[in-house]
Design a protein around this motif. Structure first.
Motif: not given
Length: 60
Positions: A36-42, A44-60
Motif C-alpha cells: 500500500l502507498v498513500r498519495i496526497s495530491i498537492g 502543482e500542475d497536474s501534468k507535472d504530477i502525472l509525469a513524476d508518478i509515471d517516472q517513479a512507476l517505471k523504476v519499480v
C-alpha cells in the motif's frame, strides 16, 4: 515524514512510516498492507504530477 495539510504532492509507504510501530495484526486491521502507498495530491500542475508518478512507476 508526511505533513498533514502540506500543499505538495506526497507519496508515503504507511507500513514502514506512519504505522511502523504497529503490530502486523494492527496493520491488517487498519487495512495497511506492505504493497500500500498513500498519495496526497498537492497544488502543482497536474501534468507535472502525472509525469513524476509515471517516472517513479517505471523504476519499480
Amino acid at each position: 515524514m508526511v505533513n498533514v495539510g502540506d500543499s505538495k504532492t506526497l507519496i508515503v509507504h504507511p507500513a514502514s512510516t506512519i504505522c511502523a510501530d504497529n503490530t502486523e495484526a494492527e496493520k491488517l486491521q487498519m487495512g495497511v498492507y506492505e504493497d500500500l502507498v498513500r498519495i496526497s495530491i498537492g497544488i502543482e500542475d497536474s501534468k507535472d504530477i502525472l509525469a513524476d508518478i509515471d517516472q517513479a512507476l517505471k523504476v519499480v
